[in-house]
Enzyme design. Structure first.
Site, mmCIF file in Angstrom:
data_model
loop_
_atom_site.group_PDB
_atom_site.id
_atom_site.type_symbol
_atom_site.label_atom_id
_atom_site.label_comp_id
_atom_site.label_asym_id
_atom_site.label_seq_id
_atom_site.Cartn_x
_atom_site.Cartn_y
_atom_site.Cartn_z
ATOM 1 N N ASN A 133 -10.265 4.805 2.089
ATOM 2 C CA ASN A 133 -9.099 4.828 1.202
ATOM 3 C C ASN A 133 -8.979 6.207 0.589
ATOM 4 O OD1 ASN A 133 -7.254 2.457 0.724
ATOM 5 N ND2 ASN A 133 -9.233 1.409 0.800
ATOM 6 N N GLU A 148 -12.378 -5.083 9.416
ATOM 7 C CA GLU A 148 -13.094 -4.766 8.178
ATOM 8 C C GLU A 148 -14.591 -5.027 8.277
ATOM 9 O OE1 GLU A 148 -11.139 -6.651 4.875
ATOM 10 O OE2 GLU A 148 -9.156 -5.893 5.438
ATOM 11 N N ASN A 157 -4.800 3.935 7.573
ATOM 12 C CA ASN A 157 -4.849 3.339 6.238
ATOM 13 C C ASN A 157 -4.928 4.431 5.173
ATOM 14 O OD1 ASN A 157 -5.159 0.896 4.551
ATOM 15 N ND2 ASN A 157 -7.162 1.749 4.050
ATOM 16 N N GLU A 210 0.837 -1.206 0.000
ATOM 17 C CA GLU A 210 0.000 0.000 0.000
ATOM 18 C C GLU A 210 0.869 1.252 0.000
ATOM 19 O OE1 GLU A 210 -2.476 1.739 -0.270
ATOM 20 O OE2 GLU A 210 -4.324 0.603 -0.008
ATOM 21 N N ASP A 259 -10.036 1.059 -4.168
ATOM 22 C CA ASP A 259 -8.991 1.155 -3.152
ATOM 23 C C ASP A 259 -8.363 2.540 -3.242
ATOM 24 O OD1 ASP A 259 -6.722 0.486 -1.395
ATOM 25 O OD2 ASP A 259 -7.317 -1.591 -1.702
#
Length: 301
Positions: free
Chosen positions: A151, A125, A106, A23, A201
């Site tokens: 995201n 999640e 994140n 990521e 994402d």
């Protein structure tokens, strides 16, 4: 460009790392920085030389961003940390969510004013405990709430619009950024059927103001015009594409991080390069990486 050399329809595998959850790609000073959240790793890859460095973080690490004083800031599950690549140390600076131990950080971005924007999410999640924060001279403040998996954010070229993904819902949102950093006029920029197209994402905005969104479970990266229309799709040889950064020696190469997380043994066998880094010609430059000017209200430079 070739390091590992496999090419598929213009997409090239440039670094084999087998990330569980790659990521946060960031093009900075001729190198690609990215993380493997689940393996607590920070990576730095220099395409021109093939040099690859790795550091281990003390907790799940969602992203790294450059600081105005030349250092690095890392977003860990335990909060914001100063990261020193010279000795691999992580110095704790700020607890973001002391009452949400099940959350982790994140994805992030930095705007031209040096404000840091980043998200949190439920590590399991399932709970809608994720928020998006703004860190500036006034401190760290939530600006979006009630999302399971956040995201982004990503910022438009004029600094007036913030984009973020509600990943499980399949929606990409746009918000107007007011002069004081608050958000207004939240609207759906684009939406997909996650069952057939994958989960949106990490988003970024290129130099022309178009929005690129990677799709987890969707085998692709899609480019959207400023009015939310899909104008391009780049297919990758792995299903879980997490985010791209545009840079490279030509300034127009897109580097995509990917993930092996969630793949069954059978699916893993069909995509042995899941978790590796891929590159393709974006056909457009990216925005420059901006540096964080404040942390929890403290001026860095």
């Amino acid at each position: 460009m070739a390091v590992n050399g496999e090419v598929n329809g213009g997409v090239e595998r440039v670094l084999g790392v087998g990330a569980m959850l790659g990521e946060g790609p960031l093009w900075l000073d001729d190198a690609l920085w990215f993380v493997d959240i689940k393996q607590h790793r920070v990576h730095r890859f220099t395409p021109a030389t093939g040099d690859h460095q790795t550091w281990t973080a003390p907790a799940q690490v969602g992203w790294v961003q450059p600081l105005a004083d030349g250092g690095m800031l890392a977003g860990l599950q335990t909060g914001l940390h100063r990261f020193d690549p010279a000795d691999g140390s992580f110095t704790h600076l700020h607890v973001v969510e002391p009452d949400s131990p099940g959350n982790r950080l994140n994805d992030s971005t930095v705007d031209a004013a040096g404000r840091l924007w980043f998200g949190s999410m439920d590590d399991g999640e399932s709970a809608a405990s994720g928020l998006i924060y703004r860190a500036d001279a006034d401190g760290v403040a939530p600006v979006v709430d009630g999302i399971v998996i956040t995201n982004g954010p990503a910022i438009s070229t004029d600094g007036a619009t913030l984009y973020h993904c509600d990943t499980l819902a399949g929606t990409i949102h746009a918000c107007t950024i007011r002069e004081d950093g608050s958000l207004a006029d939240t609207r759906i920029f684009a939406a997909v059927d996650v069952a057939t197209q994958g989960y949106p994402d990490g988003p970024i905005v290129d130099a022309e103001g178009y929005v690129w969104v990677s799709f987890y479970g969707g085998w692709c990266v899609r480019r959207y015009s400023p009015d939310g229309k899909q104008v391009a799709e780049i297919r990758l040889p792995v299903s879980n594409v997490t985010k791209i950064a545009i840079g490279g020696p030509d300034g127009r190469t897109a580097y995509a991080t990917t993930a092996a997380k969630g793949l069954s043994d059978d699916h893993r066998a069909l995509q042995p390069y899941a978790g590796d880094v891929f590159a393709f010609d974006a056909g457009v430059a990216g925005q420059p990486a901006h540096r964080v000017a404040t942390i929890a209200g403290r001026r860095i430079a």
